[in-house]
Design a protein around this motif. Structure first.
Motif, PDB file in Angstrom:
ATOM      1  N   GLY A 191       0.580   2.008   5.105  1.00 43.92           N
ATOM      2  CA  GLY A 191      -0.391   1.437   6.036  1.00 43.92           C
ATOM      3  C   GLY A 191      -0.437   2.200   7.354  1.00 43.92           C
ATOM      4  N   LYS A 192      -1.385   1.821   8.201  1.00 42.10           N
ATOM      5  CA  LYS A 192      -1.521   2.495   9.506  1.00 42.10           C
ATOM      6  C   LYS A 192      -0.287   2.290  10.370  1.00 42.10           C
ATOM      7  CE  LYS A 192      -6.482   2.818  10.175  1.00 42.10           C
ATOM      8  NZ  LYS A 192      -7.698   2.262  10.787  1.00 42.10           N
ATOM      9  N   ASP A 193       0.421   1.170  10.135  1.00 41.21           N
ATOM     10  CA  ASP A 193       1.628   0.878  10.912  1.00 41.21           C
ATOM     11  C   ASP A 193       2.874   1.518  10.307  1.00 41.21           C
ATOM     12  OD1 ASP A 193       1.852  -0.546   8.593  1.00 41.21           O
ATOM     13  OD2 ASP A 193       2.191  -2.509   9.531  1.00 41.21           O
ATOM     14  N   GLY A 194       2.701   2.335   9.269  1.00 40.66           N
ATOM     15  CA  GLY A 194       3.843   3.008   8.645  1.00 40.66           C
ATOM     16  C   GLY A 194       4.531   2.187   7.566  1.00 40.66           C
ATOM     17  N   SER A 195       4.035   0.972   7.299  1.00 39.34           N
ATOM     18  CA  SER A 195       4.650   0.156   6.234  1.00 39.34           C
ATOM     19  C   SER A 195       4.348   0.795   4.873  1.00 39.34           C
ATOM     20  CB  SER A 195       4.099  -1.275   6.274  1.00 39.34           C
ATOM     21  OG  SER A 195       2.691  -1.240   6.213  1.00 39.34           O
ATOM     22  N   VAL A 196       5.313   0.665   3.967  1.00 42.59           N
ATOM     23  CA  VAL A 196       5.168   1.273   2.641  1.00 42.59           C
ATOM     24  C   VAL A 196       5.338   0.197   1.569  1.00 42.59           C
ATOM     25  CG1 VAL A 196       6.327   2.823   0.985  1.00 42.59           C
ATOM     26  CG2 VAL A 196       5.896   3.606   3.318  1.00 42.59           C
ATOM     27  N   ALA A 197       4.445   0.198   0.577  1.00 44.60           N
ATOM     28  CA  ALA A 197       4.574  -0.722  -0.567  1.00 44.60           C
ATOM     29  C   ALA A 197       4.301   0.082  -1.828  1.00 44.60           C
ATOM     30  CB  ALA A 197       3.564  -1.866  -0.443  1.00 44.60           C
ATOM     31  N   VAL A 198       5.303   0.165  -2.709  1.00 44.91           N
ATOM     32  CA  VAL A 198       5.102   0.950  -3.936  1.00 44.91           C
ATOM     33  C   VAL A 198       5.076   0.030  -5.151  1.00 44.91           C
ATOM     34  CG1 VAL A 198       6.202   3.017  -2.961  1.00 44.91           C
ATOM     35  CG2 VAL A 198       7.561   1.451  -4.348  1.00 44.91           C
ATOM     36  N   TYR A 199       4.357   0.477  -6.175  1.00 50.12           N
ATOM     37  CA  TYR A 199       4.288  -0.246  -7.450  1.00 50.12           C
ATOM     38  C   TYR A 199       5.489   0.146  -8.307  1.00 50.12           C
ATOM     39  CZ  TYR A 199      -0.484  -1.392  -6.160  1.00 50.12           C
ATOM     40  OH  TYR A 199      -1.585  -1.886  -5.505  1.00 50.12           O
ATOM     41  N   GLN A 278      -4.318  -1.062  -7.043  1.00 49.12           N
ATOM     42  CA  GLN A 278      -4.233   0.122  -6.171  1.00 49.12           C
ATOM     43  C   GLN A 278      -5.522   0.341  -5.381  1.00 49.12           C
ATOM     44  OE1 GLN A 278      -4.035   4.015  -7.937  1.00 49.12           O
ATOM     45  NE2 GLN A 278      -5.476   3.569  -9.587  1.00 49.12           N
ATOM     46  N   PHE A 279      -6.676  -0.045  -5.956  1.00 44.80           N
ATOM     47  CA  PHE A 279      -7.950   0.204  -5.261  1.00 44.80           C
ATOM     48  C   PHE A 279      -8.063  -0.695  -4.030  1.00 44.80           C
ATOM     49  CE2 PHE A 279      -8.369   1.128  -9.770  1.00 44.80           C
ATOM     50  CZ  PHE A 279      -8.693   2.469  -9.702  1.00 44.80           C
ATOM     51  N   GLU A 280      -7.676  -1.953  -4.205  1.00 48.63           N
ATOM     52  CA  GLU A 280      -7.696  -2.870  -3.057  1.00 48.63           C
ATOM     53  C   GLU A 280      -6.691  -2.395  -2.004  1.00 48.63           C
ATOM     54  OE1 GLU A 280      -7.470  -7.101  -3.822  1.00 48.63           O
ATOM     55  OE2 GLU A 280      -6.736  -7.468  -1.782  1.00 48.63           O
ATOM     56  N   ASN A 281      -5.517  -1.987  -2.436  1.00 50.69           N
ATOM     57  CA  ASN A 281      -4.510  -1.564  -1.462  1.00 50.69           C
ATOM     58  C   ASN A 281      -4.924  -0.303  -0.708  1.00 50.69           C
ATOM     59  OD1 ASN A 281      -2.400  -3.220  -0.763  1.00 50.69           O
ATOM     60  ND2 ASN A 281      -1.250  -2.797  -2.645  1.00 50.69           N
ATOM     61  N   HIS A 282      -5.623   0.599  -1.389  1.00 55.61           N
ATOM     62  CA  HIS A 282      -6.111   1.785  -0.669  1.00 55.61           C
ATOM     63  C   HIS A 282      -7.081   1.358   0.425  1.00 55.61           C
ATOM     64  CE1 HIS A 282      -7.003   5.925   0.153  1.00 55.61           C
ATOM     65  NE2 HIS A 282      -8.296   5.666   0.066  1.00 55.61           N
ATOM     66  N   LEU A 283      -7.995   0.458   0.072  1.00 54.15           N
ATOM     67  CA  LEU A 283      -8.983  -0.003   1.055  1.00 54.15           C
ATOM     68  C   LEU A 283      -8.316  -0.784   2.181  1.00 54.15           C
ATOM     69  CD1 LEU A 283     -11.866  -0.996  -1.364  1.00 54.15           C
ATOM     70  CD2 LEU A 283     -11.740   1.014   0.128  1.00 54.15           C
ATOM     71  N   ARG A 284      -7.362  -1.645   1.826  1.00 53.97           N
ATOM     72  CA  ARG A 284      -6.636  -2.382   2.875  1.00 53.97           C
ATOM     73  C   ARG A 284      -6.001  -1.392   3.847  1.00 53.97           C
ATOM     74  NH1 ARG A 284      -3.528  -7.695   1.508  1.00 53.97           N
ATOM     75  NH2 ARG A 284      -4.710  -8.658  -0.150  1.00 53.97           N
ATOM     76  N   ALA A 285      -5.346  -0.346   3.301  1.00 51.15           N
ATOM     77  CA  ALA A 285      -4.633   0.617   4.159  1.00 51.15           C
ATOM     78  C   ALA A 285      -5.596   1.339   5.082  1.00 51.15           C
ATOM     79  CB  ALA A 285      -3.856   1.606   3.294  1.00 51.15           C
ATOM     80  N   VAL A 286      -6.667   1.920   4.511  1.00 52.63           N
ATOM     81  CA  VAL A 286      -7.545   2.745   5.367  1.00 52.63           C
ATOM     82  C   VAL A 286      -8.353   1.882   6.340  1.00 52.63           C
ATOM     83  CG1 VAL A 286      -7.649   4.685   3.740  1.00 52.63           C
ATOM     84  CG2 VAL A 286      -9.449   2.920   3.655  1.00 52.63           C
TER      85      VAL A 286
END
Ligand code: AMP
Length: 376
Positions: A191-199, A278-286
């Motif tokens: 994420g923009k805040d540097g948080s990481v979430a992996v599958y 993954q598609f939702e998470n990409h959009l959430r991140a950007v």
């Protein structure tokens, strides 16, 4: 929120489907024609990069082989994520290898070849057998050679030389041949805040260099290794969005094969198998939203549909089977869609894959038949 995706293929399409519930609207930019298209219907809704950028709140990409001038213009708009650097890294094996080394992430020994003298030096330093890959423009195993015996060097050199000379910026990366037990990949978001979430890791089966079958796996030891490497690479790039790392598993030690700075085919299983796809998470991140949970909800396999535009109705009739078509014209070997098959338990998933092997054509679905031969 309006997100522009560079590239108008299935990944932009699936981002559009995942973005709708969050009121994120996607338009896709076809880098070749410069048309702005609707990602689901492919209807042309505008033209020109400047217009596309003007209309977008955020710009992202669904592939890495994007002309650098396009990337620079997008970066200058201040709207582009992950970054021009991240996309260039994924599109050039030389930069990718340098990044992995800088991030101290294990990868196969390599050398860069531009001349015949470099090739001879690489044979010495990297050793035989080796895999030779074009630095630019290679994907799905295209633009690759294998050197198994020194006697083949003279025979393959003219082809390699023609590849290098086809463009001023081209080169070949020679890599030691890795005797891997299997291939796995890790898809995750930063994420923009540097948080990481992996599958959870996925185990991948390729046929002729193209992904055929991908299954989420549960392996704590490998997961920890992969997550550490993912975080090192993502932090190094100050990455925002979904990133994929592909690995070779050599007796429990992971080596990065390549990175993909985007949503990835080996993450399609998350549409049915994970709390947030993954598609939702990409959009959430950007878009600067909190990342969604990457927790596995059901054990899932993804089967690519290669070159076929119909499926037997028994597939959709099977419990836990979901079909995702990409709306593309049929071509031999083309990625036309995928099937996600989910189950409560691994043994049940195996039974479903066995049942699918009875239904699906052997030539179009080789990895499912390979699986059936081993496990059914
Ligand atoms: P790539 O385009 O780099 O993903 O390569 C396509 C496929 O070739 C991989 O999925 C592997 O199955 C195989 N491959 C690539 N590099 C190597 C290597 N250094 N050693 C052994 N097999 C490789």
């Amino acid at each position: 929120m309006h997100v522009l995706v560079l590239g108008a293929g299935q990944l932009a399409r699936m981002m559009s489907l995942a973005g709708a519930p969050l009121n994120i609207e996607i338009s896709a930019f076809d880098v070749g024609s410069e048309n702005i298209v609707h990602p689901l219907t492919q209807t042309v809704i505008g033209n020109g990069l400047a217009n596309a950028i003007e209309q977008a709140d955020i710009i992202t990409a669904e592939f890495e082989h994007i002309p650098h001038d396009v990337l620079e213009v997008c970066e200058q708009s201040g709207k582009f994520l992950p970054s021009a650097e991240a996309i260039k890294t994924g599109g050039d094996r030389r930069i990718e290898k340098a990044l992995l080394d800088a991030a101290e992430v294990k990868n196969a020994k390599y050398a860069v070849i531009q001349t015949r003298a470099d090739f001879d030096a690489a044979i010495e330093s990297v050793g035989i057998p080796m895999v030779l890959k074009s630095a630019l423009g290679g994907y799905d195993g295209k633009g690759q050679w294998r050197l198994k015996d020194i006697a083949q060097a003279d025979a393959i050199w003219p082809e390699m030389e023609a590849c290098i000379q086809a463009s001023e910026t081209q080169a070949i990366v020679a890599e030691e041949f890795v005797p891997f037990d299997r291939e796995v990949s890790l898809v995750g978001a930063r994420g923009k805040d540097g948080s990481v979430a992996v599958y959870p890791l996925a185990e991948n089966v390729h046929t002729n260099g193209v992904l055929s079958l991908s299954t989420a796996i549960d392996n704590l030891e490998l997961q920890q290794q992969a997550q550490q490497m993912f975080t090192a690479v993502a932090n190094r790039l100050d990455y925002v969005g979904v990133l994929a790392l592909e690995f070779f598993d050599v007796q429990g030690q992971l080596l990065v094969n390549e990175i993909a700075p985007r949503v990835h085919n080996s993450g399609h299983w998350t549409q049915q198998g994970a709390e947030t796809c993954q598609f939702e998470n990409h959009l959430r991140a950007v878009c600067g939203m909190p990342l969604g949970s990457t927790q596995l909800i059901r054990t899932t396999s993804m089967i690519n549909i290669l070159g076929e535009d119909t499926l037997p109705s028994e597939v959709l009739a099977m419990d836990g089977c979901h079909v995702h078509w990409y709306g593309k014209e049929q071509r031999t070997g083309r990625k036309m869609g995928h099937i996600n098959v989910s189950a409560e338990y691994t043994a049940e998933l195996q039974r479903k894959l066995c049942a699918l092997a009875d239904i699906l054509d052997e030539e179009a679905f080789p990895a499912v038949h390979e699986f059936a031969q081993k496990h059914c």
